[in-house]
Design a protein around this motif. Structure first.
Motif, PDB file in Angstrom:
ATOM      1  N   SER A  63      -8.465  -5.002   1.915  1.00  9.00           N
ATOM      2  CA  SER A  63      -7.827  -4.607   3.160  1.00  9.00           C
ATOM      3  C   SER A  63      -6.562  -4.926   2.706  1.00  9.00           C
ATOM      4  CB  SER A  63      -8.443  -5.171   4.460  1.00  9.00           C
ATOM      5  OG  SER A  63      -7.343  -4.931   5.448  1.00  9.00           O
ATOM      6  N   PHE A  64      -5.467  -3.847   3.191  1.00 12.89           N
ATOM      7  CA  PHE A  64      -4.052  -4.484   3.084  1.00 12.89           C
ATOM      8  C   PHE A  64      -3.090  -4.405   4.492  1.00 12.89           C
ATOM      9  CE2 PHE A  64      -5.276  -2.409  -1.020  1.00 12.89           C
ATOM     10  CZ  PHE A  64      -4.416  -3.404  -2.147  1.00 12.89           C
ATOM     11  N   PHE A  65      -3.998  -4.435   5.474  1.00 20.00           N
ATOM     12  CA  PHE A  65      -3.610  -4.554   6.931  1.00 20.00           C
ATOM     13  C   PHE A  65      -2.706  -5.795   7.206  1.00 20.00           C
ATOM     14  CE2 PHE A  65      -6.463  -1.096   7.497  1.00 20.00           C
ATOM     15  CZ  PHE A  65      -5.728  -0.356   8.417  1.00 20.00           C
ATOM     16  N   SER A  66      -2.938  -6.878   6.482  1.00 20.74           N
ATOM     17  CA  SER A  66      -2.412  -7.899   6.847  1.00 20.74           C
ATOM     18  C   SER A  66      -1.057  -8.200   5.710  1.00 20.74           C
ATOM     19  CB  SER A  66      -2.999  -9.084   6.807  1.00 20.74           C
ATOM     20  OG  SER A  66      -3.760  -9.255   5.533  1.00 20.74           O
ATOM     21  N   ASN A  67      -0.996  -7.310   4.900  1.00 23.08           N
ATOM     22  CA  ASN A  67       0.511  -7.440   3.831  1.00 23.08           C
ATOM     23  C   ASN A  67       1.353  -6.912   4.063  1.00 23.08           C
ATOM     24  OD1 ASN A  67       1.913  -6.691   1.248  1.00 23.08           O
ATOM     25  ND2 ASN A  67       0.380  -8.221   0.654  1.00 23.08           N
ATOM     26  N   ALA A  68       2.557  -7.444   4.438  1.00 20.12           N
ATOM     27  CA  ALA A  68       3.783  -7.215   4.783  1.00 20.12           C
ATOM     28  C   ALA A  68       4.493  -5.931   3.985  1.00 20.12           C
ATOM     29  CB  ALA A  68       4.822  -8.215   5.038  1.00 20.12           C
ATOM     30  N   ARG A  69       4.056  -6.324   2.764  1.00 16.97           N
ATOM     31  CA  ARG A  69       4.836  -5.174   1.531  1.00 16.97           C
ATOM     32  C   ARG A  69       4.124  -3.878   1.877  1.00 16.97           C
ATOM     33  NH1 ARG A  69       8.532  -4.564  -2.741  1.00 16.97           N
ATOM     34  NH2 ARG A  69       9.501  -5.898  -1.337  1.00 16.97           N
ATOM     35  N   ALA A 101       4.134   1.694   3.232  1.00 15.56           N
ATOM     36  CA  ALA A 101       3.660   2.730   4.019  1.00 15.56           C
ATOM     37  C   ALA A 101       4.827   3.579   4.778  1.00 15.56           C
ATOM     38  CB  ALA A 101       2.486   2.156   4.991  1.00 15.56           C
ATOM     39  N   LEU A 102       5.877   2.510   5.602  1.00 16.36           N
ATOM     40  CA  LEU A 102       6.795   2.945   6.175  1.00 16.36           C
ATOM     41  C   LEU A 102       7.874   3.740   5.357  1.00 16.36           C
ATOM     42  CD1 LEU A 102       8.291   2.875   9.039  1.00 16.36           C
ATOM     43  CD2 LEU A 102       9.513   0.909   8.106  1.00 16.36           C
ATOM     44  N   PHE A 103       8.099   3.493   4.178  1.00 18.21           N
ATOM     45  CA  PHE A 103       8.945   4.157   3.534  1.00 18.21           C
ATOM     46  C   PHE A 103       8.349   5.663   3.057  1.00 18.21           C
ATOM     47  CE2 PHE A 103      10.909   5.468  -0.793  1.00 18.21           C
ATOM     48  CZ  PHE A 103      12.246   5.017  -0.393  1.00 18.21           C
ATOM     49  N   PHE A 104       7.044   5.664   2.592  1.00 13.43           N
ATOM     50  CA  PHE A 104       6.191   6.843   2.361  1.00 13.43           C
ATOM     51  C   PHE A 104       6.323   7.970   3.577  1.00 13.43           C
ATOM     52  CE2 PHE A 104       2.326   9.339   2.178  1.00 13.43           C
ATOM     53  CZ  PHE A 104       2.534  10.102   1.068  1.00 13.43           C
TER      54      PHE A 104
END
Length: 395
Positions: free
Chosen positions: A204-210, A215-218
């Motif tokens: 899971s990547f939900f806790s990773n800030a990068r 995701a925001l950039f995309f």
């Protein structure tokens, strides 16, 4: 479960051809709507806000389905997952022949979005796994094919209407393309690794800030694509263009996306630092939006050309930057599934907001200015993508 078939036992060119044919089906269900919107609205009562759901909801469905797409791939295998998804897309398109009200039309868009998402969730991992030395090039071909499908739909759908067909036929004819791609994929028979898929599915990547930053950039970049896909043709018609001319303008823009999708990843592949390329693409998009607002009738093809080159390059580069963060193909696939999942949820809002702006102000110009400001903000975000620090952000 299906066993792995690597490119050593199956010609890589055939696998890539299968990926291209599949990718051609990932946008026509949405791209055909804009040029036909006037005909649809004359037959089915739709406000611009409600019409925006034909793009917003499938994109939102794509985002949500990303989170369980890899799980489905783990259970069914790559081949069966892609076949199932193509059948879903084909069924959604074919159903439009028989629609006579807004709810089932919107439901068909959602169904197509789910099928699209299942494919998009697994393709980056498949490409990185089977083509580890040519990720940027193969991702460019894959994304270019997505854009190519959009160009075909935007250009041909209004021609069907012009030559005695109906808007229903213009939307439904793409079921034939899905059937052809399904047969081609079945014949070349790609498989998957249940162990690798399970590994990707557990992380899971939900806790990773990068991961959230990516995701925001995309999502913000894809917002420009989804908004242009939904509203460029209606905007052109408001400027006095015919439906066919507006469809050709959108088709020209998506053709420029195809050019950029092929050229930009190849250029960017020369260096692992993608910031210069990303910044240049964002400047092209900003220039395109400004020209579209300030001078839509002068140098008319220049603005969709700039937009197409910028958007067409930004889409694959956003995914390539995500893949750059991890060397393991399955972990990288899990990261890109997360990035696309969150990103499409963000991008799905842009057609709705633009439709709302159009209903309230009587013009799409406010939406184009808003997207211009978003692209300027993304120029600052690009500065964070220094490849020297990737390992620090995602271990």
């Amino acid at each position: 479960m299906e066993s792995v078939r690597t490119t050593t036992t199956r010609p890589a060119a055939w696998l890539m051809l299968g990926i291209v044919l599949v990718a051609l089906n990932l946008r026509p269900s949405m791209a055909a709507v804009g040029p036909l919107l006037s005909a649809i609205r004359s037959d089915i009562p739709l406000s611009f806000s409600l019409a925006s759901l034909l793009t917003m909801l499938p994109v939102t469905a794509m985002g949500l389905a990303m989170f369980f797409g890899l799980g489905i791939s783990r259970r069914l295998g790559e081949r069966r997952t892609v076949l199932l998804s193509l059948l879903v897309i084909g069924l959604a398109s074919l159903s439009r022949l028989f629609l006579d009200s807004a709810p089932p039309l919107i439901a068909s868009a959602v169904l197509a979005g789910i099928g699209i998402a299942l494919i998009q969730a697994l393709m980056p991992a498949l490409i990185k796994s089977h083509f580890p030395d040519h990720v940027a090039l193969c991702m460019g071909l894959y994304v270019t094919s997505i854009m190519g499908g959009a160009a075909l739909a935007a250009s041909l759908a209004p021609l069907v209407l012009l030559h005695g067909g109906s808007w229903r036929e213009g939307l439904a004819l793409w079921s034939a393309l899905a059937l052809f791609a399904a047969m081609a994929w079945q014949m070349q028979g790609a498989g998957s690794s249940p162990v690798a898929a399970a590994k990707a599915g557990r992380e899971s990547f939900f806790s990773n800030a990068r991961a959230w930053w990516l995701a925001l950039f995309f999502g913000l970049g894809t917002a420009s694509y989804t908004c242009v896909l939904a509203w460029l043709a209606p905007y052109c018609m408001e400027q006095g263009f015919s439906e066919q001319h507006a469809g050709l303008v959108l088709g020209f823009l998506t053709a420029m996306e195809v050019v950029a999708g092929l050229a930009v990843p190849a250029i960017a592949n020369r260096s692992r630092d993608r910031r210069g390329v990303l910044g240049g693409l964002l400047v092209l998009i900003i220039a395109g939006f400004c020209g579209l607002i300030l001078s839509p009738h002068h140098l008319g093809l220049l603005w969709p050309c700039l937009l197409g080159l910028g958007i067409g390059g930004l889409f694959p580069m956003s995914l390539i930057v995500s893949l750059d963060h991890l060397d393991d193909p399955q972990r990288a696939g899990g990261l890109t599934a997360f990035v696309q999942g969150i990103g499409y949820l963000i991008a799905g809002l842009s057609p709705l907001l633009a439709g709302f702006i159009r209903d309230r102000s009587g013009s799409f110009e406010g939406a184009w200015w808003s997207l211009t400001a978003v692209m300027a903000l993304m120029l600052l975000m690009v500065l964070r993508f220094d490849p020297k620090h990737y390992a620090r952000h995602i271990r």
